[in-house]
Motif scaffolding. Structure first.
Motif, PDB file in Angstrom:
ATOM      1  N   GLN A  97       0.832  -1.216   0.000  1.00 19.51           N
ATOM      2  CA  GLN A  97       0.000   0.000   0.000  1.00 19.51           C
ATOM      3  C   GLN A  97       0.860   1.257   0.000  1.00 19.51           C
ATOM      4  OE1 GLN A  97      -2.782  -0.568   3.273  1.00 19.51           O
ATOM      5  NE2 GLN A  97      -4.158  -1.648   1.877  1.00 19.51           N
ATOM      6  N   ARG A  98       1.770   1.280  -0.975  1.00 18.14           N
ATOM      7  CA  ARG A  98       2.743   2.355  -1.029  1.00 18.14           C
ATOM      8  C   ARG A  98       2.956   2.736  -2.489  1.00 18.14           C
ATOM      9  NH1 ARG A  98       8.399   3.456  -1.128  1.00 18.14           N
ATOM     10  NH2 ARG A  98       8.795   1.662  -2.455  1.00 18.14           N
ATOM     11  N   GLY A  99       3.025   4.010  -2.744  1.00 19.00           N
ATOM     12  CA  GLY A  99       3.295   4.479  -4.092  1.00 19.00           C
ATOM     13  C   GLY A  99       4.700   5.036  -4.181  1.00 19.00           C
ATOM     14  N   PHE A 100       5.236   5.050  -5.388  1.00 18.66           N
ATOM     15  CA  PHE A 100       6.582   5.602  -5.563  1.00 18.66           C
ATOM     16  C   PHE A 100       6.776   6.080  -6.995  1.00 18.66           C
ATOM     17  CE2 PHE A 100       6.796   1.089  -6.477  1.00 18.66           C
ATOM     18  CZ  PHE A 100       7.596   0.990  -7.613  1.00 18.66           C
ATOM     19  N   CYS A 101       7.705   6.992  -7.150  1.00 24.20           N
ATOM     20  CA  CYS A 101       8.094   7.497  -8.461  1.00 24.20           C
ATOM     21  C   CYS A 101       9.530   7.067  -8.716  1.00 24.20           C
ATOM     22  CB  CYS A 101       7.991   9.022  -8.508  1.00 24.20           C
ATOM     23  SG  CYS A 101       6.311   9.625  -8.349  1.00 24.20           S
ATOM     24  N   PRO A 102       9.742   6.184  -9.701  1.00 23.71           N
ATOM     25  CA  PRO A 102      11.105   5.715  -9.980  1.00 23.71           C
ATOM     26  C   PRO A 102      12.092   6.860 -10.212  1.00 23.71           C
ATOM     27  CG  PRO A 102       9.506   4.443 -11.236  1.00 23.71           C
ATOM     28  CD  PRO A 102       8.748   5.553 -10.588  1.00 23.71           C
ATOM     29  N   ARG A 103      11.620   7.932 -10.835  1.00 26.62           N
ATOM     30  CA  ARG A 103      12.523   9.044 -11.135  1.00 26.62           C
ATOM     31  C   ARG A 103      13.010   9.729  -9.852  1.00 26.62           C
ATOM     32  NH1 ARG A 103      10.978  12.477 -16.262  1.00 26.62           N
ATOM     33  NH2 ARG A 103      12.032  10.744 -17.264  1.00 26.62           N
ATOM     34  N   ASP A 104      12.146   9.835  -8.854  1.00 20.82           N
ATOM     35  CA  ASP A 104      12.565  10.424  -7.579  1.00 20.82           C
ATOM     36  C   ASP A 104      13.672   9.586  -6.958  1.00 20.82           C
ATOM     37  OD1 ASP A 104      10.463  12.087  -8.106  1.00 20.82           O
ATOM     38  OD2 ASP A 104       9.328  11.634  -6.291  1.00 20.82           O
ATOM     39  N   GLN A 105      13.502   8.246  -7.056  1.00 21.37           N
ATOM     40  CA  GLN A 105      14.522   7.341  -6.502  1.00 21.37           C
ATOM     41  C   GLN A 105      15.823   7.515  -7.281  1.00 21.37           C
ATOM     42  OE1 GLN A 105      12.364   3.632  -7.104  1.00 21.37           O
ATOM     43  NE2 GLN A 105      11.504   3.691  -5.036  1.00 21.37           N
ATOM     44  N   GLN A 106      15.702   7.563  -8.600  1.00 21.60           N
ATOM     45  CA  GLN A 106      16.877   7.686  -9.474  1.00 21.60           C
ATOM     46  C   GLN A 106      17.637   8.987  -9.202  1.00 21.60           C
ATOM     47  OE1 GLN A 106      15.662   7.785 -13.595  1.00 21.60           O
ATOM     48  NE2 GLN A 106      17.631   8.607 -14.236  1.00 21.60           N
ATOM     49  N   TRP A 107      16.913  10.058  -8.936  1.00 13.89           N
ATOM     50  CA  TRP A 107      17.536  11.366  -8.743  1.00 13.89           C
ATOM     51  C   TRP A 107      17.866  11.674  -7.285  1.00 13.89           C
ATOM     52  CZ3 TRP A 107      13.769  14.516 -12.327  1.00 13.89           C
ATOM     53  CH2 TRP A 107      14.113  14.270 -13.661  1.00 13.89           C
ATOM     54  N   GLY A 108      17.554  10.761  -6.383  1.00  9.86           N
ATOM     55  CA  GLY A 108      17.819  10.999  -4.972  1.00  9.86           C
ATOM     56  C   GLY A 108      16.891  12.058  -4.388  1.00  9.86           C
ATOM     57  N   MET A 109      15.660  12.123  -4.903  1.00 12.77           N
ATOM     58  CA  MET A 109      14.706  13.125  -4.421  1.00 12.77           C
ATOM     59  C   MET A 109      13.446  12.453  -3.862  1.00 12.77           C
ATOM     60  SD  MET A 109      15.390  16.249  -7.134  1.00 12.77           S
ATOM     61  CE  MET A 109      13.990  15.952  -8.123  1.00 12.77           C
ATOM     62  N   GLU A 110      13.585  11.219  -3.398  1.00 11.93           N
ATOM     63  CA  GLU A 110      12.433  10.502  -2.843  1.00 11.93           C
ATOM     64  C   GLU A 110      12.158  11.022  -1.431  1.00 11.93           C
ATOM     65  OE1 GLU A 110      12.887   6.278  -2.341  1.00 11.93           O
ATOM     66  OE2 GLU A 110      10.791   5.925  -2.903  1.00 11.93           O
ATOM     67  N   GLY A 111      10.895  11.321  -1.164  1.00  7.39           N
ATOM     68  CA  GLY A 111      10.507  11.772   0.166  1.00  7.39           C
ATOM     69  C   GLY A 111      10.981  13.172   0.502  1.00  7.39           C
ATOM     70  N   THR A 112      11.354  13.939  -0.507  1.00  7.15           N
ATOM     71  CA  THR A 112      11.779  15.318  -0.270  1.00  7.15           C
ATOM     72  C   THR A 112      11.275  16.189  -1.422  1.00  7.15           C
ATOM     73  OG1 THR A 112      13.680  16.790   0.049  1.00  7.15           O
ATOM     74  CG2 THR A 112      14.019  14.927  -1.413  1.00  7.15           C
ATOM     75  N   SER A 113      11.212  17.481  -1.191  1.00 10.76           N
ATOM     76  CA  SER A 113      10.863  18.376  -2.295  1.00 10.76           C
ATOM     77  C   SER A 113      12.058  19.273  -2.606  1.00 10.76           C
ATOM     78  CB  SER A 113       9.628  19.206  -1.945  1.00 10.76           C
ATOM     79  OG  SER A 113       9.866  19.928  -0.771  1.00 10.76           O
TER      80      SER A 113
END
Ligand code: ZN
Length: 134
Positions: A97-113
């Motif tokens: 029950q979790r969503g994610f954006c692969p690009r955020d992970q790739q760019w090191g911007m997951e969970g941050t703005s």
């Protein structure tokens, strides 16, 4: 077309006053702001046109189960160019029950703005502030 707009805006900012009458600091600050805004629009447009982060109707989640593609999600990020509104492929895993954006992970911007450069700048300022406090 965009470059022409920027050139026109800068011409307008500089105006037709005599150089001697110019407040040079106000001018350079205003031109810098416009140039950064222009650069941000170019980067935003280029990145939002690139849909290579869509890799099919599903992709593996970190739990190993397949996460399904939902849509493209826009999110504002603070970058050194100013705010960028970036659209990224969004996948959702029903198992965790979790969503994610692969690009955020790739760019090191997951969970941050914050962009990586802004994060690094904030880190540097934090170190300087803590050193001054000692
Ligand atoms: Zn999962």
């Amino acid at each position: 077309m965009l470059a022409h707009d920027l050139a026109e805006e800068i011409e307008w900012l500089v105006g037709w006053e005599a150089a001697a009458a110019l407040d040079f600091e106000a001018l350079e600050t205003a031109v810098r702001r416009q140039a950064l805004r222009f650069a941000a629009r170019v980067v935003e447009r280029r990145l939002n046109a690139d849909h290579s982060d869509f890799t099919g109707a599903s992709r593996p989640c970190c739990c190993g189960r397949p996460a399904r593609y939902v849509d493209r999600r826009a999110k504002p990020f603070q970058s050194v160019l100013g705010e960028l509104r970036l659209e990224r492929a969004y996948y959702y895993c029903a198992a965790c029950q979790r969503g994610f954006c692969p690009r955020d992970q790739q760019w090191g911007m997951e969970g941050t703005s914050l962009s990586p450069a802004v994060t690094r700048m904030i880190g540097t300022v934090g170190v300087l502030v803590s050193l001054r406090g000692q």
